[in-house]
Design a protein around this motif. Structure first.
Motif, PDB file in Angstrom:
ATOM      1  N   ILE A 153       1.000  -1.207   0.131  1.00  0.00           N
ATOM      2  CA  ILE A 153       0.234  -0.119   0.072  1.00  0.00           C
ATOM      3  C   ILE A 153       0.690   1.180  -0.328  1.00  0.00           C
ATOM      4  CG2 ILE A 153      -1.664   1.358   1.303  1.00  0.00           C
ATOM      5  CD1 ILE A 153      -2.744  -1.208   0.159  1.00  0.00           C
ATOM      6  N   CYS A 154       2.220   1.218   0.857  1.00  0.00           N
ATOM      7  CA  CYS A 154       2.573   2.442   0.726  1.00  0.00           C
ATOM      8  C   CYS A 154       3.620   2.536  -0.438  1.00  0.00           C
ATOM      9  CB  CYS A 154       3.831   2.046   1.826  1.00  0.00           C
ATOM     10  SG  CYS A 154       3.066   2.033   3.754  1.00  0.00           S
ATOM     11  N   LEU A 155       4.178   1.375  -1.014  1.00  0.00           N
ATOM     12  CA  LEU A 155       4.177   2.194  -2.276  1.00  0.00           C
ATOM     13  C   LEU A 155       3.647   2.333  -3.586  1.00  0.00           C
ATOM     14  CD1 LEU A 155       7.502  -0.882  -2.383  1.00  0.00           C
ATOM     15  CD2 LEU A 155       8.072   1.653  -2.455  1.00  0.00           C
ATOM     16  N   SER A 156       2.246   1.794  -3.669  1.00  0.00           N
ATOM     17  CA  SER A 156       1.713   1.565  -4.302  1.00  0.00           C
ATOM     18  C   SER A 156       0.562   3.441  -4.089  1.00  0.00           C
ATOM     19  CB  SER A 156       0.436   0.938  -4.052  1.00  0.00           C
ATOM     20  OG  SER A 156       0.665  -0.457  -4.674  1.00  0.00           O
ATOM     21  N   SER A 157       0.581   3.878  -3.373  1.00  0.00           N
ATOM     22  CA  SER A 157       0.225   5.076  -2.758  1.00  0.00           C
ATOM     23  C   SER A 157       1.469   6.292  -3.384  1.00  0.00           C
ATOM     24  CB  SER A 157      -0.509   4.964  -1.345  1.00  0.00           C
ATOM     25  OG  SER A 157      -1.870   4.365  -1.088  1.00  0.00           O
ATOM     26  N   SER A 158       2.280   6.109  -3.215  1.00  0.00           N
ATOM     27  CA  SER A 158       3.786   7.257  -3.244  1.00  0.00           C
ATOM     28  C   SER A 158       3.316   8.110  -4.698  1.00  0.00           C
ATOM     29  CB  SER A 158       4.884   5.983  -3.666  1.00  0.00           C
ATOM     30  OG  SER A 158       4.992   5.236  -5.349  1.00  0.00           O
ATOM     31  N   PRO A 159       2.311   7.529  -5.474  1.00  0.00           N
ATOM     32  CA  PRO A 159       2.532   8.691  -6.919  1.00  0.00           C
ATOM     33  C   PRO A 159       1.438  10.052  -5.863  1.00  0.00           C
ATOM     34  CG  PRO A 159       1.983   7.136  -7.564  1.00  0.00           C
ATOM     35  CD  PRO A 159       2.308   6.727  -5.680  1.00  0.00           C
ATOM     36  N   PHE A 160       1.341   9.576  -4.357  1.00  0.00           N
ATOM     37  CA  PHE A 160       0.735  11.250  -3.947  1.00  0.00           C
ATOM     38  C   PHE A 160       1.773  11.871  -3.085  1.00  0.00           C
ATOM     39  CE2 PHE A 160      -3.199   8.354  -3.570  1.00  0.00           C
ATOM     40  CZ  PHE A 160      -4.549   9.440  -4.099  1.00  0.00           C
ATOM     41  N   LEU A 161       2.938  11.474  -3.134  1.00  0.00           N
ATOM     42  CA  LEU A 161       4.166  11.731  -2.583  1.00  0.00           C
ATOM     43  C   LEU A 161       4.649  13.425  -3.374  1.00  0.00           C
ATOM     44  CD1 LEU A 161       5.659   9.635  -0.295  1.00  0.00           C
ATOM     45  CD2 LEU A 161       4.548  11.315   0.294  1.00  0.00           C
ATOM     46  N   MET A 162       4.529  12.665  -5.298  1.00  0.00           N
ATOM     47  CA  MET A 162       4.805  14.015  -6.114  1.00  0.00           C
ATOM     48  C   MET A 162       5.082  14.716  -6.397  1.00  0.00           C
ATOM     49  SD  MET A 162       7.336  10.813  -6.208  1.00  0.00           S
ATOM     50  CE  MET A 162       7.408   9.605  -5.884  1.00  0.00           C
ATOM     51  N   SER A 163       3.263  14.938  -5.965  1.00  0.00           N
ATOM     52  CA  SER A 163       2.806  16.406  -5.793  1.00  0.00           C
ATOM     53  C   SER A 163       2.169  16.932  -4.598  1.00  0.00           C
ATOM     54  CB  SER A 163       1.158  15.554  -6.309  1.00  0.00           C
ATOM     55  OG  SER A 163       0.387  15.089  -6.218  1.00  0.00           O
ATOM     56  N   GLY A 164       2.675  18.554  -4.872  1.00  0.00           N
ATOM     57  CA  GLY A 164       2.193  18.944  -3.066  1.00  0.00           C
ATOM     58  C   GLY A 164       1.822  20.163  -3.729  1.00  0.00           C
ATOM     59  N   GLN A 165       1.560  20.948  -2.214  1.00  0.00           N
ATOM     60  CA  GLN A 165       1.569  22.452  -2.717  1.00  0.00           C
ATOM     61  C   GLN A 165       1.598  23.153  -3.964  1.00  0.00           C
ATOM     62  OE1 GLN A 165       2.866  23.791   0.494  1.00  0.00           O
ATOM     63  NE2 GLN A 165       4.528  25.650  -0.913  1.00  0.00           N
ATOM     64  N   HIS A 166       0.634  23.918  -4.342  1.00  0.00           N
ATOM     65  CA  HIS A 166       0.828  24.629  -5.552  1.00  0.00           C
ATOM     66  C   HIS A 166      -0.119  25.718  -5.649  1.00  0.00           C
ATOM     67  CE1 HIS A 166      -3.326  22.874  -6.481  1.00  0.00           C
ATOM     68  NE2 HIS A 166      -3.610  23.407  -6.692  1.00  0.00           N
ATOM     69  N   PHE A 167       0.444  27.219  -6.308  1.00  0.00           N
ATOM     70  CA  PHE A 167       0.251  28.713  -6.199  1.00  0.00           C
ATOM     71  C   PHE A 167      -1.265  28.309  -6.823  1.00  0.00           C
ATOM     72  CE2 PHE A 167      -0.428  32.472  -7.236  1.00  0.00           C
ATOM     73  CZ  PHE A 167      -0.313  33.639  -5.916  1.00  0.00           C
ATOM     74  N   ASP A 168      -2.203  28.716  -6.286  1.00  0.00           N
ATOM     75  CA  ASP A 168      -3.324  29.380  -7.907  1.00  0.00           C
ATOM     76  C   ASP A 168      -3.369  30.700  -7.879  1.00  0.00           C
ATOM     77  OD1 ASP A 168      -5.877  28.859  -9.273  1.00  0.00           O
ATOM     78  OD2 ASP A 168      -6.953  28.413  -7.907  1.00  0.00           O
ATOM     79  N   SER A 169      -3.599  30.581  -9.203  1.00  0.00           N
ATOM     80  CA  SER A 169      -2.948  32.363  -9.880  1.00  0.00           C
ATOM     81  C   SER A 169      -4.597  32.897  -9.909  1.00  0.00           C
ATOM     82  CB  SER A 169      -2.545  32.482 -11.089  1.00  0.00           C
ATOM     83  OG  SER A 169      -2.921  31.556 -12.232  1.00  0.00           O
ATOM     84  N   ILE A 170      -5.137  32.204  -9.507  1.00  0.00           N
ATOM     85  CA  ILE A 170      -6.616  32.922 -10.187  1.00  0.00           C
ATOM     86  C   ILE A 170      -7.387  33.439  -8.424  1.00  0.00           C
ATOM     87  CG2 ILE A 170      -8.970  32.402  -9.908  1.00  0.00           C
ATOM     88  CD1 ILE A 170      -8.545  30.250 -12.831  1.00  0.00           C
ATOM     89  N   THR A 171      -7.302  32.508  -7.763  1.00  0.00           N
ATOM     90  CA  THR A 171      -8.289  32.405  -5.767  1.00  0.00           C
ATOM     91  C   THR A 171      -6.321  33.490  -5.700  1.00  0.00           C
ATOM     92  OG1 THR A 171      -6.994  30.528  -5.859  1.00  0.00           O
ATOM     93  CG2 THR A 171      -9.264  30.841  -6.309  1.00  0.00           C
ATOM     94  N   ASN A 172      -5.136  33.227  -5.750  1.00  0.00           N
ATOM     95  CA  ASN A 172      -3.952  33.882  -5.361  1.00  0.00           C
ATOM     96  C   ASN A 172      -4.154  33.577  -4.305  1.00  0.00           C
ATOM     97  OD1 ASN A 172      -1.963  35.907  -5.840  1.00  0.00           O
ATOM     98  ND2 ASN A 172      -2.920  37.553  -3.776  1.00  0.00           N
ATOM     99  N   LYS A 173      -4.079  31.725  -3.917  1.00  0.00           N
ATOM    100  CA  LYS A 173      -3.650  31.293  -2.747  1.00  0.00           C
ATOM    101  C   LYS A 173      -2.795  30.149  -3.492  1.00  0.00           C
ATOM    102  CE  LYS A 173      -7.947  32.467  -0.439  1.00  0.00           C
ATOM    103  NZ  LYS A 173      -9.513  31.612   0.072  1.00  0.00           N
ATOM    104  N   THR A 174      -1.602  29.918  -2.482  1.00  0.00           N
ATOM    105  CA  THR A 174      -1.936  28.904  -2.161  1.00  0.00           C
ATOM    106  C   THR A 174      -1.976  27.216  -2.020  1.00  0.00           C
ATOM    107  OG1 THR A 174       0.668  29.685  -0.897  1.00  0.00           O
ATOM    108  CG2 THR A 174       0.661  27.451  -1.044  1.00  0.00           C
ATOM    109  N   LYS A 175      -2.372  26.121  -2.471  1.00  0.00           N
ATOM    110  CA  LYS A 175      -3.428  25.120  -2.638  1.00  0.00           C
ATOM    111  C   LYS A 175      -2.488  23.657  -2.120  1.00  0.00           C
ATOM    112  CE  LYS A 175      -7.165  27.132  -4.209  1.00  0.00           C
ATOM    113  NZ  LYS A 175      -7.864  27.374  -2.821  1.00  0.00           N
TER     114      LYS A 175
END
Length: 346
Positions: A153-175
């Motif tokens: 499960i930990c290896l199969s779910s590892s793609p979740f570790l590949m994407s973290g926070q990102h900045f949304d230019s429309i709302t001007n917030k860190t998502k």
């Protein structure tokens, strides 16, 4: 297991469609707060009881212990989600915590499913093949199964570790917990169906087959075997609790997630349809996270002697505080003598 938090996303396909941000923030923050309190209390108590009575260990006990650990790891990250939604979708805790908190929820989700499947197989073997049970189901094999589940499960779910926070230019917030708008939908759809089949459908089919075998065996038992009411009662309670957990928590989430992905690929949707779909995303994800609150019911009502373990732990605690050292040593010796004669099957 699947590389997407699309079920966390409530983004609209059209700018003229009103936002449900207020609904999302209120429901998520309230639900996750309740789940955190109930999950910490229920699983924390279960973990204390299971650890303090570990000398009475059995394969079923080992699965319950790992399930409680998984639930606790998950609920301890939910306050981070509460802060995010209380701040109206603004993430202030850094990229690493964003990745971990997203990862923990999905690891718990699929670990719970697989540990429930393992517990169901253990109960199935104990009831349907009682003679072979002691050879087939052992504590060492149960530990190996648990290690295998954690690693898979930990290896199969590892793609979740590949994407973290990102900045949304429309709302001007860190998502966080929401996918970037430019994500490849086709890739996400493929990953969704992989996780749907491997993470949900296959273990659920195993559980259903085990329960069909258990029910058939209980119905056609001889009169002498029917006297083993405790085993029958535990099996029936387990069937009811696990099936209710799947029907209330796991199934709505996986069905809605697949429908949502199909819905996003359409271009003929109306604003009302989009709002309804986005709200259903919020509700089903809360139900999925709530599985951490349902698992303590499994320990208490169908776990192997869990209530007896809890009672004996309370009695030993109260007696231990009043006994002098000599009497306490004698009580511990008597307890060990009783445990030697207790069966450790499942």
């Amino acid at each position: 297991m699947d590389q997407m938090n699309l079920t966390d996303s409530i983004e609209s396909n059209s700018t003229d469609c009103p936002s449900i941000d207020d609904f999302r923030n209120q429901v998520y923050s309230t639900s996750y707060s309740i789940i955190t309190v109930l999950g910490l209390a229920g699983n924390g108590l279960a973990l204390v009881v299971l650890i303090r009575t570990r000398r009475q260990s059995s394969p079923f006990h080992i699965y319950m212990l790992n399930l409680a650990v998984s639930d606790l790891l998950c609920v301890m990250t939910l306050p981070l989600r509460v802060l995010y939604y209380v701040n109206k979708g603004q993430w202030n805790l850094g990229d690493f915590m964003c990745r971990i908190s997203s990862y923990a929820l999905y690891v718990n989700l699929y670990c719970s499913i697989y540990f429930m499947a393992a517990m169901s197989v253990t109960r199935f073997v104990a009831i349907v093949f009682p003679v072979q049970n002691m050879q087939l189901v052992t504590q060492s094999r149960a530990r190996l199964v648990c290690v295998g589940i954690w690693v898979f499960i930990c290896l199969s779910s590892s793609p979740f570790l590949m994407s973290g926070q990102h900045f949304d230019s429309i709302t001007n917030k860190t998502k966080c917990f929401e996918p970037p708008r430019e994500r490849n939908l086709q890739k996400v759809v493929i990953l969704n169906y992989w996780s749907l089949v491997v993470g949900f459908v296959l273990p659920f089919l195993v559980i259903l087959l085990c329960y069909a075998g258990i029910v058939r065996t209980l119905l056609f038992r001889t009169q002498a075997a029917k006297r083993q009411q405790e085993t029958c009662t535990k099996a029936i309670r387990m069937i009811v609790i696990v099936l209710l957990t799947f029907l209330v928590s796991f199934m709505p989430y996986h069905v809605q997630r697949s429908i949502h992905l199909t819905f996003l690929s359409r271009s003929d949707t109306t604003c009302l349809e989009r709002i309804a779909m986005q709200k259903s995303v919020v509700v089903t994800l809360c139900l999925a996270a709530a599985n951490s609150c349902f698992d303590p019911l499994l320990y208490f009502f169908s776990g192997e002697g869990f209530r007896k373990r809890f009672s004996s732990m309370r009695r030993s605690g109260s007696k231990g505080s009043t006994l002098n050292p000599t009497k306490r040593m004698k009580a511990n010796a008597d307890s060990k003598h009783e445990e030697v004669h207790q069966p450790k099957g499942s």
